[in-house]
Motif scaffolding. Sequence first.
Motif, PDB file in Angstrom:
ATOM      1  N   MET A   1       0.851  -1.210   0.000  1.00  0.00           N
ATOM      2  CA  MET A   1       0.000   0.000   0.000  1.00  0.00           C
ATOM      3  C   MET A   1       0.884   1.256   0.000  1.00  0.00           C
ATOM      4  N   SER A   2       0.562   2.188  -0.918  1.00  0.00           N
ATOM      5  CA  SER A   2       1.313   3.448  -0.878  1.00  0.00           C
ATOM      6  C   SER A   2       0.815   4.278   0.290  1.00  0.00           C
ATOM      7  N   ARG A   3       1.707   4.849   1.068  1.00  0.00           N
ATOM      8  CA  ARG A   3       1.305   5.580   2.266  1.00  0.00           C
ATOM      9  C   ARG A   3       1.035   7.042   1.975  1.00  0.00           C
ATOM     10  N   LYS A   4       1.573   7.487   0.860  1.00  0.00           N
ATOM     11  CA  LYS A   4       1.461   8.902   0.547  1.00  0.00           C
ATOM     12  C   LYS A   4       1.086   9.040  -0.926  1.00  0.00           C
ATOM     13  N   ALA A   5       0.136   9.918  -1.219  1.00  0.00           N
ATOM     14  CA  ALA A   5      -0.267  10.093  -2.618  1.00  0.00           C
ATOM     15  C   ALA A   5      -0.643  11.539  -2.870  1.00  0.00           C
ATOM     16  N   THR A   6      -0.375  11.981  -4.084  1.00  0.00           N
ATOM     17  CA  THR A   6      -0.730  13.352  -4.470  1.00  0.00           C
ATOM     18  C   THR A   6      -1.512  13.319  -5.783  1.00  0.00           C
ATOM     19  N   VAL A   7      -2.635  14.019  -5.770  1.00  0.00           N
ATOM     20  CA  VAL A   7      -3.502  14.067  -6.951  1.00  0.00           C
ATOM     21  C   VAL A   7      -3.919  15.511  -7.169  1.00  0.00           C
ATOM     22  N   SER A   8      -4.027  15.909  -8.432  1.00  0.00           N
ATOM     23  CA  SER A   8      -4.630  17.219  -8.687  1.00  0.00           C
ATOM     24  C   SER A   8      -5.937  16.994  -9.435  1.00  0.00           C
ATOM     25  N   ALA A   9      -6.927  17.814  -9.094  1.00  0.00           N
ATOM     26  CA  ALA A   9      -8.257  17.664  -9.709  1.00  0.00           C
ATOM     27  C   ALA A   9      -8.751  19.036 -10.152  1.00  0.00           C
ATOM     28  N   PRO A  10      -9.484  19.059 -11.256  1.00  0.00           N
ATOM     29  CA  PRO A  10      -9.945  20.340 -11.808  1.00  0.00           C
ATOM     30  C   PRO A  10     -11.252  20.834 -11.200  1.00  0.00           C
ATOM     31  N   SER A  11     -11.461  22.116 -11.344  1.00  0.00           N
ATOM     32  CA  SER A  11     -12.759  22.706 -11.049  1.00  0.00           C
ATOM     33  C   SER A  11     -13.619  22.524 -12.304  1.00  0.00           C
ATOM     34  N   ASN A  12     -14.852  22.891 -12.244  1.00  0.00           N
ATOM     35  CA  ASN A  12     -15.680  22.841 -13.456  1.00  0.00           C
ATOM     36  C   ASN A  12     -16.660  24.001 -13.445  1.00  0.00           C
ATOM     37  N   ILE A  13     -17.130  24.359 -14.647  1.00  0.00           N
ATOM     38  CA  ILE A  13     -18.137  25.412 -14.744  1.00  0.00           C
ATOM     39  C   ILE A  13     -19.413  24.787 -15.319  1.00  0.00           C
ATOM     40  N   ALA A  14     -20.507  24.979 -14.591  1.00  0.00           N
ATOM     41  CA  ALA A  14     -21.772  24.377 -15.035  1.00  0.00           C
ATOM     42  C   ALA A  14     -22.435  25.250 -16.094  1.00  0.00           C
ATOM     43  N   PHE A  15     -22.834  24.626 -17.204  1.00  0.00           N
ATOM     44  CA  PHE A  15     -23.635  25.305 -18.230  1.00  0.00           C
ATOM     45  C   PHE A  15     -25.117  25.224 -17.816  1.00  0.00           C
ATOM     46  N   ILE A  16     -25.511  24.055 -17.303  1.00  0.00           N
ATOM     47  CA  ILE A  16     -26.834  23.880 -16.693  1.00  0.00           C
ATOM     48  C   ILE A  16     -26.549  23.583 -15.222  1.00  0.00           C
ATOM     49  N   LYS A  17     -27.100  24.400 -14.335  1.00  0.00           N
ATOM     50  CA  LYS A  17     -26.659  24.427 -12.933  1.00  0.00           C
ATOM     51  C   LYS A  17     -27.473  23.528 -12.010  1.00  0.00           C
ATOM     52  N   TYR A  18     -26.747  22.929 -11.085  1.00  0.00           N
ATOM     53  CA  TYR A  18     -27.378  22.248  -9.936  1.00  0.00           C
ATOM     54  C   TYR A  18     -27.806  23.349  -8.967  1.00  0.00           C
ATOM     55  N   TRP A  19     -29.119  23.465  -8.751  1.00  0.00           N
ATOM     56  CA  TRP A  19     -29.597  24.490  -7.805  1.00  0.00           C
ATOM     57  C   TRP A  19     -30.867  23.992  -7.154  1.00  0.00           C
ATOM     58  N   GLY A  20     -30.754  23.510  -5.940  1.00  0.00           N
ATOM     59  CA  GLY A  20     -31.887  22.919  -5.232  1.00  0.00           C
ATOM     60  C   GLY A  20     -31.655  21.422  -5.113  1.00  0.00           C
TER      61      GLY A  20
END
Length: 334
Positions: A1-20
């Motif tokens: 098992m690796s004890r240490k890990a680094t990941v980068s993840a992107p943000s996103n822009i919604a064209f149709i929005k989650y609201w509610g």
Amino acid sequence: MSRKATVSAPSNIAFIKYWGARDLDRAIPTNASLSMTLDICRTTTTVEVLDEAGADAIQIKSDDGALTPAAGAFNERFTAHLGRLREHLGFTGRIQAATHNTFPSDAGIASSASGFTALAYAVSAAFDRVDSPEEMSIRARLSGSGSAARSTFGGYVTWPSDPHNPESPAAQHAGPHIDLRDVIALVQHGPKDVSSLEGHRRAATSPHFATRQERLPERTRRVSAALTSGDFAAFTEALEEEAIELHLVAMSSTPPILYWEPGTLEVIHRVRQLRTRDGVPCAFTMDAGANVHVICPPTSEDAVAAAVSDLPSVHGVIRDRVGSGPRHETEHLF
Ligand code: DP6
């Protein structure tokens, strides 16, 4: 098992929005959403597993390399997500983590989508448990940030709202697609006054909420079709209609939420002028905040960036593009 890990993840822009939300604690959305994964706006997170008892410790890494202990609401949400991941993956051990955003923390850009996705991946990677983007979408959404459910995929992404299958993960939108850029005009300093979480809570109090739900499937089809056909005029119409309607619902909620700043309107007017007077294809959208995302084809990017940079209320511009999703990084943050 690796004890240490680094990941980068992107943000996103919604064209149709989650609201509610049908269930806000589990981030089960009332409506389906559709977004573009970004490339430049990302969060990098390093996680180390320690075989000892004790509290998890989270640090924020600044651009100059300094590590500061996370505090306040950020620390609480981050630690809570770690707790849910611990339960979901069934692991023990204390976690030490550090996180860094590529965009300035006071820029008013939502970092929860990238932040919680990066955390879900980094913890999973530390236990060699990174799974399909669909399963990772569910793990990212455990954070309570619905938009995080979409950041596990690159390209254009849909996140369904299915009452019969409420835990449905996001999925990649079937291509081929047009290439789009996102020129983000920063007009907001510091965090917004009302969180998205509180916005979702209030959404159904708006008299316009029900009408929005009726109109969304048809609008989503228009955006979806335009992404593949390349009909940017049709895309523009649907994108701006959606952005305005989201804020109409927010503004007419009880109590009302006003995310816009004077700079928001300044950018909106400039975008419309650029399009109608100067013939530059471009369209605006906003998340639950004041900053304006100007979506455009690559050929419009320079003109859009130059036009919005010149506006007095714009204190910065980020030029982003459609990106390919989370990735493992070889360099750790600590
Ligand atoms: C308007 O509950 O995902 O951006 O956790 O703050 O990112 P954060 O908010 P979340 O709601 C997102 C609301 C939105 C629209 C969207 O991204 O779909």
